[in-house]
Motif scaffolding. Structure first.
Motif, PDB file in Angstrom:
ATOM      1  N   GLY A 523       0.836  -1.187   0.000  1.00 22.83           N
ATOM      2  CA  GLY A 523       0.000   0.000   0.000  1.00 22.83           C
ATOM      3  C   GLY A 523       0.870   1.235   0.000  1.00 22.83           C
ATOM      4  N   THR A 524       0.234   2.375   0.152  1.00 21.01           N
ATOM      5  CA  THR A 524       0.970   3.636   0.176  1.00 21.01           C
ATOM      6  C   THR A 524       0.361   4.558   1.216  1.00 21.01           C
ATOM      7  N   THR A 525       1.155   5.496   1.696  1.00 22.85           N
ATOM      8  CA  THR A 525       0.691   6.533   2.608  1.00 22.85           C
ATOM      9  C   THR A 525       1.434   7.806   2.267  1.00 22.85           C
ATOM     10  N   LEU A 526       1.187   8.869   2.985  1.00 27.57           N
ATOM     11  CA  LEU A 526       1.808  10.156   2.686  1.00 27.57           C
ATOM     12  C   LEU A 526       2.603  10.644   3.881  1.00 27.57           C
ATOM     13  N   LEU A 527       3.747  11.293   3.584  1.00 28.67           N
ATOM     14  CA  LEU A 527       4.538  11.933   4.620  1.00 28.67           C
ATOM     15  C   LEU A 527       3.910  13.278   4.994  1.00 28.67           C
ATOM     16  N   ASP A 528       4.459  13.919   6.022  1.00 26.88           N
ATOM     17  CA  ASP A 528       3.911  15.198   6.473  1.00 26.88           C
ATOM     18  C   ASP A 528       3.928  16.248   5.377  1.00 26.88           C
ATOM     19  N   ASP A 529       4.954  16.208   4.522  1.00 21.27           N
ATOM     20  CA  ASP A 529       5.063  17.228   3.480  1.00 21.27           C
ATOM     21  C   ASP A 529       4.311  16.858   2.211  1.00 21.27           C
ATOM     22  N   GLY A 530       3.512  15.773   2.260  1.00 19.43           N
ATOM     23  CA  GLY A 530       2.708  15.387   1.120  1.00 19.43           C
ATOM     24  C   GLY A 530       3.366  14.405   0.173  1.00 19.43           C
ATOM     25  N   ARG A 531       4.642  14.069   0.407  1.00 19.00           N
ATOM     26  CA  ARG A 531       5.308  13.105  -0.465  1.00 19.00           C
ATOM     27  C   ARG A 531       4.797  11.695  -0.162  1.00 19.00           C
ATOM     28  N   PRO A 532       4.636  10.857  -1.195  1.00 21.41           N
ATOM     29  CA  PRO A 532       4.160   9.491  -0.956  1.00 21.41           C
ATOM     30  C   PRO A 532       5.230   8.619  -0.308  1.00 21.41           C
ATOM     31  N   MET A 533       4.791   7.658   0.480  1.00 25.53           N
ATOM     32  CA  MET A 533       5.693   6.699   1.110  1.00 25.53           C
ATOM     33  C   MET A 533       5.066   5.308   0.958  1.00 25.53           C
ATOM     34  N   MET A 534       5.838   4.364   0.466  1.00 19.56           N
ATOM     35  CA  MET A 534       5.324   3.030   0.195  1.00 19.56           C
ATOM     36  C   MET A 534       5.404   2.160   1.450  1.00 19.56           C
ATOM     37  N   LEU A 535       4.387   1.312   1.629  1.00 19.76           N
ATOM     38  CA  LEU A 535       4.363   0.331   2.713  1.00 19.76           C
ATOM     39  C   LEU A 535       4.901  -0.985   2.176  1.00 19.76           C
ATOM     40  N   LEU A 536       5.986  -1.478   2.751  1.00 18.57           N
ATOM     41  CA  LEU A 536       6.646  -2.686   2.260  1.00 18.57           C
ATOM     42  C   LEU A 536       5.824  -3.928   2.592  1.00 18.57           C
ATOM     43  N   ASP A 537       5.761  -4.856   1.629  1.00 18.96           N
ATOM     44  CA  ASP A 537       5.068  -6.142   1.810  1.00 18.96           C
ATOM     45  C   ASP A 537       6.107  -7.173   2.241  1.00 18.96           C
ATOM     46  N   LEU A 538       6.415  -7.208   3.529  1.00 22.01           N
ATOM     47  CA  LEU A 538       7.497  -8.053   4.030  1.00 22.01           C
ATOM     48  C   LEU A 538       7.250  -9.542   3.836  1.00 22.01           C
TER      49      LEU A 538
END
Length: 794
Positions: A523-538
């Motif tokens: 999945g994905t989420t957003l950092l405080d500054d609006g940049r995307p951050m990916m959630l790793l599928d461990l």
């Protein structure tokens, strides 16, 4: 009010509101047969629902309206304004009765016969359902007076509307983006320095956003009884097919779970039900022979514990035949006879999760294909849950599922690699180790990199190599931070990253299928500054690199009869500013911070550090000089308050399984223990927080209302109250935690408050001001504010 009745009220109100407009439109065009059919269906449905819930007065009214409309549909009666008014009056009366049902009130008797008669006699009827000219004005006035009070009471009844779940998802995404924008603004305000004119409104904005986010999250929750309602039919059909008699019992239907999670566990629970009915519960004849009731019992029980739901599914059947299960495993070539003979009874129970293993003698429409419980385990673990089983021969079997409350908001650890940030579900993180530590050793075995620490050797992967940003030859392993991962299958490996940032709750959003197919991201989420951050599928990453043993989660089931566990405590080892090794219990460590030297202020006995705009009490600085540039701090928490401890270096986490020898030389030390055959002082967390009396940090600042038109309150009182940790409220409609009144003019303060503190202008209290505080008695005022805080926070 139960949910069925609430649904009846909501559906009836929707139909009545829709039919009112349709009736008016039909009156304008009596030849519109399609609209007449729609109105008839509305009234007919309401009548049927009233009969189901045994509301005879409602049913009688709707039945009369249905008959009149049926006459029009058959062409035996021409619609006119009198008929329309009569039908509208009946709809108004049904609406008022529905409001009374929702409020749990009795609706006044009488009036229905006149309304029904108006449908036949052609009497004029007004919009509120009362017969007009033919009734006396006095009668109408009496009726109006009698109904005024119930109507006023019903005006406050909670109303409900139905919304598509997609709309809630969109609102949730919007609120999450607003929170990220708020966090970005907070960072910019910190960089710009203090902004007194902006800080107050910004704090209020933060509080409002937190409340809205909580409310939206609650809107996504669904009671488990909605999931349970489909199971009795499934059990009935299967039991009839198998010739068994089964009763279903539910407990904990009021427990709430994210609606997405409800759908994810529906199929696994269906598998468990089919397995219980086919393999677990006996037929009526067999149950009677064994002294049981003829009817079997399948029970569901749900409990919430923190951020997890525990769901137990139990039957009172024959239990698991472990000998037969073991024989099937040997016949299928999954285990050898020697391996089976060495298994404990509890270990053999977990054989049911092996793929391709079935104890059914023949393939049927219910079972026998070897597909079922292994799929259940895989699906439960895919959503971050776990499943366990217990069984007693002749008594039954129980499955215990542990599930996260939601898939949308998870606790995550943010890490960095190649200049980018990634999120790791915190439930997988076992510990964090620095690659440069003396006790960490790297080795190669073929093409696989291994790391050894504290006597454990586990595979090691580089996140940069996984993502393709670095080759294995370019990696300096000693300069990496190792995140030790333990999957739900109990497989352990180390993930080498460039940096560990922080742990936080993140809102997970779905990603494009093409990205999902890479097997790297969940999945994905957003950092405080609006940049995307990916959630790793461990789990997928480990599976693709051959680190997951399909049998591991069952082969590591602990045999209590053979293994004696020693009670251990996790501790964090660090070097103090004086160069000595010390330890603190790991549960006290909230996080590790690195701040600039100029963010620390020491004056006399007062020492404080500023981190992310918050001020913390500083300890540990008394052992030596602070570094000139960057300072490492351990942020310690007792669950309610936080302090920071200055250290030279954070060494590692370790297990403390030996005894602690008490020490009276230093009151801040709990005692001394042996770690790697070296004595290490263990910090006493209780004494630490008792000594420094750190202020409690509540998730939501408490609110205080001050006199609105007082310059003294604004210039003298407000800074003192804010320093005590309170938020100043200017909203007169908000119920604050405390309000401060000036005894000489209490009218200056308006609005509700849970507690009031009165300040008087004179040092000595008069007879009428015994419960007040002198306005310049700082200690007494702070004590009163603290008492309020302790009372609310308890």
């Amino acid at each position: 009010m139960d949910d069925l009745l609430a649904d009846f009220v909501a559906e009836t109100r929707e139909m009545l509101e829709a039919s009112g407009g349709e009736i008016v439109a039909w009156e304008a065009d009596p030849s519109d047969k399609e609209r007449l059919d729609t109105i008839f269906r509305f009234v007919h449905t309401v009548k049927g629902n009233c009969g189901f819930f045994d509301f005879p007065r409602l049913e009688k009214l709707s039945h009369a309206a249905e008959d009149a409309l049926a006459e029009c549909r058959a062409g035996r009666r021409e619609p006119d304004s009198t008929l329309v008014s009569a039908v509208l009056a009946i709809i108004d009366r049904i609406s008022e009765m529905t409001d009374a049902i929702e409020a749990g009130e009795e609706f006044p008797e009488g009036g229905e016969d006149e309304l029904i008669a108006a449908l036949q006699s052609g009497e004029t009827v007004d919009a509120v359902g009362e017969i007009s000219p033919k009734k006396s004005e006095q009668s109408a006035a009496d009726t109006s007076a009698e109904e005024a009070a119930p109507k006023a009471a019903r005006a406050a009844v909670q109303r409900t509307i139905r919304l598509p779940t997609e709309l809630l998802d969109e609102v949730m995404k919007g609120v999450s983006d607003m929170v990220l924008a708020r966090n970005d603004l907070a960072r910019r305000l910190r960089e710009a320095g203090e902004q007194p004119t902006l800080d107050g409104p910004f704090d209020r904005l933060s509080t409002i956003l937190a409340d809205v986010r909580t409310s939206i999250t609650r809107m996504r929750m669904q009671r488990l009884e909605h999931l349970f309602t489909s199971f009795p039919r499934l059990v009935r059909d299967l039991s009839n097919e198998l010739g068994k008699q089964v009763m279903v019992d539910f407990e904990g239907g009021e427990v709430e779970l994210d609606r997405e999670m409800v759908e994810m566990v529906r199929d696994p629970l269906t598998h468990i039900i089919r397995n219980a009915l086919d393999h677990g519960l006996e037929g009526p004849g067999e149950r009677i022979k064994t002294g049981k009731r003829e009817i079997g019992l399948l029970k569901f029980a749900a409990r919430q514990s923190g951020n997890q739901i525990t769901l137990a599914i139990s039957d009172d059947g024959r239990g698991i035949n472990t000998d037969r299960l073991a024989a099937k495993a040997v016949a299928a070539g999954i285990y050898s006879q020697a391996e089976v003979d060495d298994m404990s009874e509890r270990r053999k129970h977990y054989l049911i999760f092996e793929p391709g293993l079935s104890t059914a003698e023949k393939v049927s429409s219910v079972s026998g294909r070897g597909v079922g419980m292994d799929v259940v385990r895989a699906n439960i673990e895919r959503v971050g849950g776990s499943i366990n089983v217990t069984s007693k021969p002749g008594e039954g079997t129980s499955f215990y599922l542990k599930l996260p409350l939601t898939l949308s908001i998870i606790a995550a650890l943010t890490v960095g690699s190649g200049g980018q940030r990634y999120a790791i579900p915190r439930s997988y993180v076992e510990e964090i180790v620095f690659g440069s530590s003396d006790h960490v050793d790297f080795a190669e075995a073929g093409e696989r990199r291994l790391v050894t620490f504290r006597g454990k050797r586990v595979p090691c992967l580089s996140l940069g190599e996984i993502l393709g940003t670095k080759s294995t030859d370019e990696i300096v392993w000693e300069g990496k931070t190792l995140v030790v991962i333990r999957l739900a299958t109990d497989d352990v490996f180390a993930l080498a990253v460039d940096r560990v940032y922080d742990h936080e709750d993140v809102v997970v959003k779905p990603i494009a299928p093409a990205i999902m197919e890479t097997g790297l991201y969940a999945g994905t989420t957003l950092l405080d500054d609006g940049r995307p951050m990916m959630l790793l599928d461990l789990p997928n990453i480990a599976q693709a690199r051959g680190l997951v043993n399909e049998m591991r989660s069952t082969t590591r089931v602990v045999d209590e009869d053979k293994v004696e566990r020693r009670k251990t405590h996790r501790i964090m080892l660090f070097t103090g500013l004086d160069g000595r090794r010390r330890a603190v219990r790991l549960e006290l460590v909230r996080r590790i911070d690195t701040i600039a030297r100029d963010a620390i202020d020491i004056e006399g006995d007062r020492a404080q550090a500023v981190i992310d705009g918050a001020i913390f009490s500083l300890i540990g600085h008394e052992y030596g000089e602070l570094p000139d540039e960057k300072c490492r701090l351990l942020r310690l928490s007792d669950g309610e308050s936080e302090i920071v401890y200055a250290v030279r270096e954070v060494l590692d986490a370790a297990d403390m399984d030996g005894e602690i020898v008490a020490s009276s030389a230093d009151p801040s030390v709990e005692g001394v223990t042996l770690i790697d055959d070296r004595p290490v002082p263990v910090i006493d967390g209780h004494a630490l927080f008792a000594r420094y009396n750190a202020p409690r940090r509540l998730d939501r600042p408490m609110s205080c209302r001050l006199p609105a038109d007082s310059d003294w309150a604004r210039t003298i009182l407000q800074p003192l109250v804010e320093a005590a940790g309170y938020r100043i409220s200017t909203d007169e409609s908000e119920e604050t935690d405390v309000a401060i009144w000036l005894a000489e003019n209490p009218a200056e303060t308006s609005g509700p408050a849970r507690r009031v503190i009165r300040l008087r202008p004179e040092p000595e209290a008069g007879e009428d001001a015994q419960d007040s505080i002198y306005r310049y008695d700082r200690e007494a005022l702070l004590a009163a504010l603290k008492q309020t805080r302790m009372g609310v926070g308890a």
